[in-house]
Structures are given as structure tokens and as C-alpha cells.
Design an enzyme around this catalytic site. Structure first.
Site, mmCIF file in Angstrom:
data_model
loop_
_atom_site.group_PDB
_atom_site.id
_atom_site.type_symbol
_atom_site.label_atom_id
_atom_site.label_comp_id
_atom_site.label_asym_id
_atom_site.label_seq_id
_atom_site.Cartn_x
_atom_site.Cartn_y
_atom_site.Cartn_z
ATOM 1 N N LYS A 196 4.206 1.308 -4.060
ATOM 2 C CA LYS A 196 3.321 1.240 -2.893
ATOM 3 C C LYS A 196 2.316 2.378 -2.992
ATOM 4 C CE LYS A 196 3.295 1.502 2.126
ATOM 5 N NZ LYS A 196 4.095 1.445 3.339
ATOM 6 N N LYS A 249 2.195 -3.168 -3.973
ATOM 7 C CA LYS A 249 1.363 -3.220 -2.774
ATOM 8 C C LYS A 249 0.284 -2.156 -2.853
ATOM 9 C CE LYS A 249 1.680 -2.248 2.070
ATOM 10 N NZ LYS A 249 2.440 -1.678 3.113
HETATM 11 C C1 PBG Z 1 4.704 0.978 6.830
HETATM 12 C C2 PBG Z 1 3.828 -0.084 6.264
HETATM 13 C C3 PBG Z 1 2.436 -0.093 6.075
HETATM 14 C C4 PBG Z 1 2.117 -1.373 5.611
HETATM 15 C C5 PBG Z 1 3.307 -2.074 5.496
HETATM 16 N N1 PBG Z 1 4.349 -1.256 5.874
HETATM 17 C C6 PBG Z 1 1.394 0.911 6.411
HETATM 18 C C7 PBG Z 1 1.291 2.180 5.720
HETATM 19 O O1 PBG Z 1 2.032 2.526 4.816
HETATM 20 O O2 PBG Z 1 0.410 2.911 6.152
HETATM 21 C C8 PBG Z 1 0.727 -1.874 5.312
HETATM 22 C C9 PBG Z 1 0.542 -3.348 5.395
HETATM 23 C C10 PBG Z 1 -0.873 -3.805 5.444
HETATM 24 O O3 PBG Z 1 -1.842 -3.060 5.314
HETATM 25 O O4 PBG Z 1 -1.027 -5.023 5.634
HETATM 26 N N2 PBG Z 1 4.779 2.133 6.096
#
Ligand code: PBG
Length: 326
Positions: A196, A249
Site C-alpha cells: 500500500k 493499492k
Molecule cells: C485506511 C484506508 C485508506 C484507504 C483504504 N483504507 C486511506 C488511507 O490510507 O489514507 C483508501 C481507499 C481509497 O482511496 O479509495 N487506511
């Protein structure tokens, strides 16, 4: 016989039946996961300004949405919560009567067949908006782990089918696996947000989940966008700690990471087509600059072509509709 004019690649593109016959990648509704934002309170259906067509729902307003998802044969949803109260340690995130825990129970009652995936992360529940416990201005990795484990167990107790840690703490998959097993949830799989990235494409999500960090950013725990070899190390670590499925992601700016993960590992691979990717399509379509339906199908198919087995996408309902009339 191997060169033009005997060789003509256009022969196999002459009509749609021929193209279908030689098509290499076919998107299926079973590949899709639809994200849902659930908010505390009653009678709420708030459209998210930066994500047209996406809403925050109170639990009592979920029924219509679940009915639609069921009719469209979308197999799974992933839940994010917007709680009533936030504190330093995100305690409403692991409360048995928390908003996500209530939503899981309600959805499983409405349709037990829908796979409910729960996002396990503290950022929606902490007053500072970071994904863990903050000490000396940074997220304390080890102090965060037990809270994540508590949260995962509370989701499983509410009836979640899959838990998905998205915090990017080191060692969280192992701690969550042990906690789930100890609580009798040996059969609840972990989908880890393994690679991520600290991405600007999450901007609209932070409006939707009301989870923007109040100071600093997430770069000390989420990955640095230029790195792909490091993503392989993250995925490897999570698999060795017990992840059943792994995620890359965002998706679109990271198709090379998806491809490399597919070629390197044999676990089911999930890609998250994130909020900013969705909002860009919506904005351009709203202006009449692109054909939304075609762009959506092209994007989702390309994520699958890059190697993803499963795609989490805010476009899931529109895509399911297109697929059912294709
Ligand atoms: C929680 C999380 C996030 C997303 C999914 N789980 C936000 C982040 O890390 O700031 C992002 C999902 C999206 O942008 O559609 N940590």
C-alpha cells in the site's frame, strides 16, 4: 508465409464474435468488490462531494444498497466506518457496538451470501487521523499491533467473512492471525493490504471516511511510490506471517507492481482501484470528455490483465450492469 502480406493481424479483429473468441482477459462480476461507507446515526444517505454516486450510509439505510448489490450479483463488499467519537487510540474501532460491527451484523442478516470484508485500520477512529497510536509525533508500530488485533477479532465476532488490515504496520498480519486463532476464528482469512503506497490518489477517500491525518502524512508507514522491489518484500513478509490474500493499492499507477506480484507469488491477488482513480473518471465523464462506461470497463479490464484476480472498485455497480448486458 510469415511476413506481410500473408501475415495479417487484422484477420482476428474483423467482427465482435471473432474478437470475443480470441479475447485474452475477460472481466467477470465475481471479480468485483464494492466499498461501502457506514456512518453512525440514523436515516443518513450523504453523497460524497468528491465521489459522485458514492454515499455514506447509516446502518438503517443500508437495506436498499444491499438489495441492489444482491440483484447485480456482486459477491463482496468492503466496509469503512465513520464513528460518532474519535480518540487517541481509536477505541470506537474495536467496540463491539461500533458502527462497522453493527453494519456487518445488519448486512449478514440482509443477505448471508454476500462476503463482508472489513477494513482493519485505526485512521477512521483516531482523533489525529493516523493509522495507529502516536508517540513522539510518529505512529508507534508495536503499540498499534494489539489494537489492530482487537479490531480484527471484533469484526470477526460481528460476522465478517474476511478481515483486511490496511494500516501498514510491520508484523500486523502475524499478530492478527494469532488473535483470530485464539478467539476461535481459524477459518477467517486475512486479506492484507501488503503493498500500500503513500498515494495522493486517496484524497477523496479521506473526505468520505473523514480520516485525513491532522498533522504530517502517512509516509513513515505507507510505501514510497517509486519502489517496486520493496513491494515484493512487503508481500513476501505478509505471506510468511499468514496472509491468505494480498493487495496492491492503488491500482492504475501501479499496474507494474500488480504484474510483478502476479509473476512472483501464487496467492490470490487483489487490486484496489482507489477513490482518486474513481473521481478522475467521474469528473471527466461529467464534463463529457470521456465515455464513462467504456473507460470504466477498459480500466477494470486492464487491472485484471495486469494480473489482479479481484478488484475493489467504486465502479462495481456500473461495471456489473455493463457486464450483465454484454
Ligand atoms: C485506511 C484506508 C485508506 C484507504 C483504504 N483504507 C486511506 C488511507 O490510507 O489514507 C483508501 C481507499 C481509497 O482511496 O479509495 N487506511
Amino acid at each position: 508465409m510469415t511476413e506481410f502480406p500473408q501475415k495479417r493481424l487484422r484477420r482476428l479483429r474483423r467482427n465482435e464474435t471473432m474478437r470475443k473468441l480470441v479475447r485474452e482477459t475477460v472481466l467477470n462480476v465475481n471479480d468485483l468488490v464494492y466499498p461501502l461507507f457506514v456512518i453512525h446515526g440514523n436515516d443518513i444517505k450523504n453523497e460524497i462531494a468528491s465521489m459522485p454516486g458514492t454515499y455514506q450510509f447509516s446502518v438503517d439505510k443500508l437495506a436498499g444498497e444491499i438489495e441492489e448489490i444482491t440483484e447485480l450479483d456482486i459477491p463482496a463488499v468492503i466496509l469503512f466506518g465513520i464513528p460518532e467519537t474519535k480518540d487517541e487510540t481509536g477505541s470506537s474501532g474495536y467496540a463491539s457496538d461500533g458502527v462497522v460491527q453493527k453494519a456487518i451484523k445488519a448486512i449478514k442478516q440482509m443477505n448471508p451470501e454476500i462476503m463482508v470484508i472489513s477494513d482493519v485500520c485505526l485512521c477512521e477512529y483516531t482523533s489525529h487521523g493516523h493509522c495507529g497510536v502516536v508517540k513522539d509525533g510518529d505512529v508507534d508500530n508495536d503499540a498499534t499491533l494489539e489494537l489492530l488485533a482487537k479490531m480484527a477479532v471484533s469484526h470477526a465476532e460481528a460476522g465478517a467473512d474476511i478481515v483486511a488490515p490496511s494500516d501498514m504496520m510491520d508484523g500486523r498480519v502475524k499478530v492478527i492471525r494469532i488473535a483470530l486463532d485464539e478467539a476461535g476464528f481459524e477459518y477467517i482469512p486475512i486479506l492484507s493490504y501488503a503493498a500500500k503506497y503513500a498515494s495522493a490518489f486517496y484524497g477523496p477517500f479521506r473526505d468520505a471516511a473523514e480520516s485525513a491525518p491532522q498533522f504530517g502524512d502517512r509516509r513513515s508507514y505507507q510505501m514510497d511510490p517509486p519502489n517496486v522491489r520493496e513491494a515484493m518484500r512487503e508481500i513476501k513478509a505478509d505471506i510468511s506471517e499468514g496472509a491468505d490474500m494480498v493487495m496492491v493499492k492503488p491500482a492504475l499507477a501501479y499496474l507494474d507492481v500488480i504484474r510483478k506480484a502476479r509473476d512472483t507469488f501464487n496467492h490470490p491477488l487483489v487490486a484496489y482501484n482507489v477513490s482518486g482513480e474513481y473521481s478522475m473518471v467521474k469528473a471527466a465523464a461529467h464534463q463529457g470528455w470521456v465515455d464513462e462506461q467504456r473507460v470504466v470497463m477498459e480500466i477494470l479490464t486492464s487491472i485484471k490483465r495486469a494480473g489482479a484476480d479481484i478488484i475493489i472498485t467504486y465502479h462495481a455497480k456500473e461495471a456489473a450492469r455493463s457486464l450483465s448486458c454484454a
